[in-house]
Design an enzyme around this catalytic site. Sequence first.
Site, mmCIF file in Angstrom:
data_model
loop_
_atom_site.group_PDB
_atom_site.id
_atom_site.type_symbol
_atom_site.label_atom_id
_atom_site.label_comp_id
_atom_site.label_asym_id
_atom_site.label_seq_id
_atom_site.Cartn_x
_atom_site.Cartn_y
_atom_site.Cartn_z
ATOM 1 N N CYS A 109 0.928 -1.185 0.055
ATOM 2 C CA CYS A 109 0.213 -0.036 0.162
ATOM 3 C C CYS A 109 0.762 1.013 -0.027
ATOM 4 O O CYS A 109 1.976 1.255 0.732
ATOM 5 C CB CYS A 109 -0.784 -0.080 1.354
ATOM 6 S SG CYS A 109 -2.021 1.366 1.271
ATOM 7 N N HIS A 152 -9.302 -3.604 -2.541
ATOM 8 C CA HIS A 152 -8.413 -3.009 -1.561
ATOM 9 C C HIS A 152 -8.640 -1.449 -1.486
ATOM 10 O O HIS A 152 -8.744 -0.902 -0.324
ATOM 11 C CB HIS A 152 -6.679 -3.198 -2.113
ATOM 12 C CG HIS A 152 -5.809 -2.699 -1.389
ATOM 13 N ND1 HIS A 152 -4.596 -3.035 -0.805
ATOM 14 C CD2 HIS A 152 -5.436 -1.224 -1.529
ATOM 15 C CE1 HIS A 152 -4.077 -2.233 -0.273
ATOM 16 N NE2 HIS A 152 -4.252 -1.186 -0.544
ATOM 17 N N GLU A 153 -8.891 -0.971 -2.593
ATOM 18 C CA GLU A 153 -9.238 0.553 -2.780
ATOM 19 C C GLU A 153 -10.569 1.009 -1.980
ATOM 20 O O GLU A 153 -10.816 1.789 -1.383
ATOM 21 C CB GLU A 153 -9.145 1.086 -4.216
ATOM 22 C CG GLU A 153 -7.708 0.969 -4.741
ATOM 23 C CD GLU A 153 -6.661 1.428 -3.957
ATOM 24 O OE1 GLU A 153 -6.631 2.222 -3.257
ATOM 25 O OE2 GLU A 153 -5.495 0.704 -4.154
ATOM 26 N N HIS A 156 -10.305 1.134 1.462
ATOM 27 C CA HIS A 156 -9.870 2.186 2.147
ATOM 28 C C HIS A 156 -11.056 3.307 2.315
ATOM 29 O O HIS A 156 -10.805 4.149 3.173
ATOM 30 C CB HIS A 156 -8.630 3.075 1.043
ATOM 31 C CG HIS A 156 -7.385 2.737 1.223
ATOM 32 N ND1 HIS A 156 -6.670 2.869 2.332
ATOM 33 C CD2 HIS A 156 -6.652 2.008 0.332
ATOM 34 C CE1 HIS A 156 -5.548 2.277 2.192
ATOM 35 N NE2 HIS A 156 -5.506 1.788 0.845
#
Length: 183
Positions: A109, A152-153, A156
Amino acid sequence: MLSMQDIIRDGHPTLRKIAAQVNMPPSAEEKQILKEMMDYVKNSQDPELAAKYGLRAGIGLAAPQINISKRMIAVHVTYNGEQFSYAFFNPKIISHSVQRSYLAAGEGCLSVDESIPGFVPRYSKVTVKGIGLDGNEIKLKLKGLPAIVFQHEIDHLNGIMFYDHINKQNPFEPIENAIAVER
């Protein structure tokens, strides 16, 4: 132009907040921010530009990583010869497989400077919906690396870091019935 100085690091409180929806239509400023996020991801993969501006290579970026708590992501990744290059407002996973997958080499990351080893369980297939820079709705069916990057994004945007998914007792414990994905 965004640089590594714009990316906040692990421990910053914004990375643990749930990001706000972007009101549609997005403002000119929001469009510019999302365009700059996409530019960063693309530029970071160009060896000359990355060296010139000191950019760490990335294949995805979420607005909270630049201290903007809004639901915006940029993804630019090539997988099996196919280019996946998308900038989304308000992305969401609308369906996913039961089957799991994980990156064989583990995840990294731009907001995490150190290597955190371990398998990160993800859904092997996802359908993602969001609004593109042009204001049109985009719906994608993804598998393999692109599916992992989008998850993953989107994590966030929900205040979740990739290492939150790693088994703390045994980081490399095999994930049952999961597919190992190579970069």
